[in-house]
Write an enzyme that holds these catalytic residues in place. Sequence first.
Site, PDB file in Angstrom:
ATOM      1  N   CYS A 128       0.817  -1.214   0.000  1.00 61.16           N
ATOM      2  CA  CYS A 128       0.000   0.000   0.000  1.00 61.16           C
ATOM      3  C   CYS A 128       0.852   1.265   0.000  1.00 61.16           C
ATOM      4  CB  CYS A 128      -0.943   0.010   1.201  1.00 61.16           C
ATOM      5  SG  CYS A 128      -0.049   0.029   2.762  1.00 61.16           S
ATOM      6  N   CYS A 151      -2.281  -3.973   8.563  1.00 59.22           N
ATOM      7  CA  CYS A 151      -1.833  -2.605   8.858  1.00 59.22           C
ATOM      8  C   CYS A 151      -1.208  -2.537  10.251  1.00 59.22           C
ATOM      9  CB  CYS A 151      -2.995  -1.630   8.785  1.00 59.22           C
ATOM     10  SG  CYS A 151      -3.981  -1.780   7.282  1.00 59.22           S
TER      11      CYS A 151
HETATM   12 FE1  FES Z   1      -1.440   0.446   4.270  1.00 61.35          FE
HETATM   13 FE2  FES Z   1      -3.195   0.077   6.133  1.00 61.35          FE
HETATM   14  S1  FES Z   1      -3.580   0.128   4.018  1.00 61.35           S
HETATM   15  S2  FES Z   1      -1.085   0.135   6.354  1.00 61.35           S
END
Ligand code: FES
Length: 142
Positions: free
Chosen positions: A34, A103
């Site tokens: 991400c 996360c």
């Molecule tokens: Fe990247 Fe939560 S979506 S740490």
Amino acid sequence: MMYSDKVWDHFSNPRNVGEIADADGVGEVGNATCGDIMKIYLKIEKDVITDVKFKTFGCGAAIATSSMATEMIKGKPVSEALKLTNKAVVEALDGLPPVKVHCSVLAEQAIKHALADYYRRNGIDPTPFVGELPDAEACHVH
Ligand code: FES
């Protein structure tokens, strides 16, 4: 997607945000998928974490878990901070939706890296304490 009141609270009003200029240990990790990044600063006196600050460039769950994780290690001995798991942080937040659990790994890893940095600065090999961690620059949680 449901978030607990505690997640909302720590996301809306995160604790310990910032930097420590004269930190005794700094850890930074990123999630390669991400692109979120977390940085943790530790102030350590006589093996006790006297102060901790974080900066998270990331999603709400990452911010809430960073906030909760810093609260959980503040004032604690290094030995206890080493044992902090992302599972314990998620439980303290009354859970996270399953797709957001990854996360919370960022906070655990960033703390481990900061502690490893602390050991290294003191001329101690961190591996027996924090285990094998990838190189700081190359460390990305998948
Ligand atoms: Fe990247 Fe939560 S979506 S740490």
